[in-house]
Design a protein around this motif. Structure first.
Motif, mmCIF file in Angstrom:
data_model
loop_
_atom_site.group_PDB
_atom_site.id
_atom_site.type_symbol
_atom_site.label_atom_id
_atom_site.label_comp_id
_atom_site.label_asym_id
_atom_site.label_seq_id
_atom_site.Cartn_x
_atom_site.Cartn_y
_atom_site.Cartn_z
ATOM 1 N N ILE A 131 65.970 -9.401 22.607
ATOM 2 C CA ILE A 131 64.545 -9.725 22.700
ATOM 3 C C ILE A 131 64.146 -10.634 21.534
ATOM 4 O O ILE A 131 63.489 -11.658 21.722
ATOM 5 N N GLY A 132 64.553 -10.244 20.325
ATOM 6 C CA GLY A 132 64.210 -11.022 19.144
ATOM 7 C C GLY A 132 64.767 -12.431 19.202
ATOM 8 O O GLY A 132 64.099 -13.399 18.814
ATOM 9 N N GLN A 133 65.977 -12.561 19.699
ATOM 10 C CA GLN A 133 66.618 -13.878 19.788
ATOM 11 C C GLN A 133 65.809 -14.806 20.687
ATOM 12 O O GLN A 133 65.538 -15.963 20.322
ATOM 13 N N TYR A 134 65.419 -14.312 21.853
ATOM 14 C CA TYR A 134 64.663 -15.158 22.780
ATOM 15 C C TYR A 134 63.225 -15.357 22.321
ATOM 16 O O TYR A 134 62.633 -16.409 22.560
ATOM 17 N N ALA A 135 62.655 -14.376 21.658
ATOM 18 C CA ALA A 135 61.279 -14.499 21.177
ATOM 19 C C ALA A 135 61.155 -15.569 20.104
ATOM 20 O O ALA A 135 60.095 -16.167 19.938
ATOM 21 N N GLU A 136 62.241 -15.814 19.377
ATOM 22 C CA GLU A 136 62.196 -16.760 18.269
ATOM 23 C C GLU A 136 62.602 -18.176 18.647
ATOM 24 O O GLU A 136 62.481 -19.085 17.834
ATOM 25 N N THR A 137 63.092 -18.386 19.855
ATOM 26 C CA THR A 137 63.520 -19.731 20.229
ATOM 27 C C THR A 137 62.351 -20.512 20.809
ATOM 28 O O THR A 137 61.590 -20.009 21.617
ATOM 29 N N SER A 138 62.219 -21.757 20.395
ATOM 30 C CA SER A 138 61.105 -22.585 20.850
ATOM 31 C C SER A 138 61.211 -22.934 22.324
ATOM 32 O O SER A 138 60.250 -23.402 22.924
ATOM 33 N N LEU A 139 62.390 -22.707 22.932
ATOM 34 C CA LEU A 139 62.540 -22.982 24.365
ATOM 35 C C LEU A 139 61.588 -22.125 25.186
ATOM 36 O O LEU A 139 61.204 -22.489 26.295
ATOM 37 N N PHE A 140 61.226 -20.949 24.647
ATOM 38 C CA PHE A 140 60.380 -20.027 25.393
ATOM 39 C C PHE A 140 58.939 -20.017 24.885
ATOM 40 O O PHE A 140 58.110 -19.294 25.418
ATOM 41 N N ARG A 141 58.648 -20.819 23.877
ATOM 42 C CA ARG A 141 57.341 -20.730 23.231
ATOM 43 C C ARG A 141 56.422 -21.879 23.647
ATOM 44 O O ARG A 141 56.843 -23.029 23.734
ATOM 45 N N ASP A 142 55.188 -21.568 23.869
ATOM 46 C CA ASP A 142 54.151 -22.569 24.077
ATOM 47 C C ASP A 142 53.201 -22.440 22.895
ATOM 48 O O ASP A 142 52.238 -21.673 22.924
ATOM 49 N N PHE A 143 53.503 -23.176 21.829
ATOM 50 C CA PHE A 143 52.750 -23.023 20.583
ATOM 51 C C PHE A 143 51.293 -23.461 20.732
ATOM 52 O O PHE A 143 50.409 -22.918 20.079
ATOM 53 N N LYS A 144 51.041 -24.447 21.596
ATOM 54 C CA LYS A 144 49.657 -24.884 21.807
ATOM 55 C C LYS A 144 48.815 -23.766 22.405
ATOM 56 O O LYS A 144 47.680 -23.529 21.976
ATOM 57 N N SER A 145 49.371 -23.063 23.380
ATOM 58 C CA SER A 145 48.637 -21.951 23.987
ATOM 59 C C SER A 145 48.433 -20.824 22.975
ATOM 60 O O SER A 145 47.357 -20.207 22.923
ATOM 61 N N GLU A 146 49.465 -20.554 22.177
ATOM 62 C CA GLU A 146 49.344 -19.501 21.162
ATOM 63 C C GLU A 146 48.283 -19.858 20.124
ATOM 64 O O GLU A 146 47.489 -19.005 19.714
ATOM 65 N N LEU A 147 48.264 -21.133 19.707
ATOM 66 C CA LEU A 147 47.278 -21.550 18.721
ATOM 67 C C LEU A 147 45.863 -21.481 19.291
ATOM 68 O O LEU A 147 44.925 -21.049 18.615
ATOM 69 N N GLN A 148 45.719 -21.885 20.553
ATOM 70 C CA GLN A 148 44.395 -21.830 21.165
ATOM 71 C C GLN A 148 43.892 -20.390 21.245
ATOM 72 O O GLN A 148 42.731 -20.107 20.939
#
Length: 241
Positions: free
Chosen positions: A154-171
């Motif tokens: 879980i931690g491995q995938y949670a930390e990879t930018s392939l799965f992250r939408d930083f714009k949505s998280e920032l909003q």
């Protein structure tokens, strides 16, 4: 009834698993592949029903942990991570860690074709064991048994930018904590048309919070949002990668 030799084998597996069954027959059933049943004349049930149950149990374990741990992650991101963790390749790897393959009951055909190390058989058996643990105990116990095995994935995938939408998280962070919406602006473009490099800054309430660059405006905005999250919420480990 199980033979003494089989009981001894199951004791070894339970030590690897970190759980002792009250009913060894449940564990034995979880390890019984349909190819083995098809070659036996007596009535034996395979592990497919436990596999069905265990798939849901592992989904709950992963979902519960992520909702508690990654409070800024969207539902869509949580779903992507869960799908990456509770899949054939990942579960087969976890099965190998506890040497699950050597305890399976397989038919001769599967035995001869390397069934003990097939991803599909191992992943299904791992799910079946999860279902058997739940059936033998309860959901809380299943959580305690399987979360330590799943947490690293879980931690491995949670930390990879392939799965992250930083714009949505920032909003989401900005709306919740700053009562505003982030604004992005391209501040620099370099390179020829076929190899452009964009530099973007992101502001909240007029203050610059992050800067990022990329080969497209979208990529640069994602980098800027990630930088802003690290700046705005440094105590949250989920924003680092």
């Amino acid at each position: 009834m199980l033979s003494k030799e089989r009981i001894d084998e199951l004791v070894e597996l339970q030590a690897n698993l970190g759980y002792t069954f009250r009913d060894n027959l449940l564990l034995n059933k979880a390890l019984t592949h349909k190819s083995y049943v098809n070659e036996k004349s007596e009535a034996i049930k395979n592990n497919e029903r436990f596999e069905f149950l265990g798939d849901s149990i592992l989904d709950v374990v992963v979902s519960h942990y992520m909702v508690k741990t990654f409070q800024d992650f969207s539902e869509g991101l949580l779903s992507k991570i869960r799908a990456a963790v509770v899949n054939e390749s990942c579960l087969a790897g976890l099965a190998r860690e506890i040497h699950l393959g050597q305890y399976l009951l397989l038919g001769r055909g599967e035995e001869l074709t390397g069934g003990r190390d097939k991803n599909s058989i191992l992943a299904n058996a791992f799910e079946a064991v999860a279902g058997a643990v739940y059936f033998d105990s309860n959901l809380e116990t299943a959580y305690d048994v399987f979360l330590p095995k799943l947490k690293g994935e879980i931690g491995q995938y949670a930390e990879t930018s392939l799965f992250r939408d930083f714009k949505s998280e920032l909003q989401q962070f900005a709306q919740t904590n700053l009562s505003c919406i982030p604004h992005y602006r391209v501040v620099n473009e370099t390179g020829p048309d076929h190899e452009k490099q964009f530099e973007v800054v992101v502001r909240t309430n007029g203050d610059e919070q992050g800067k990022g660059s990329g080969r497209s405006k979208k990529e640069a905005e994602q980098a800027a949002a990630r930088n802003a999250l690290e700046h705005l919420n440094p105590k949250n480990p989920n924003h680092g990668a």
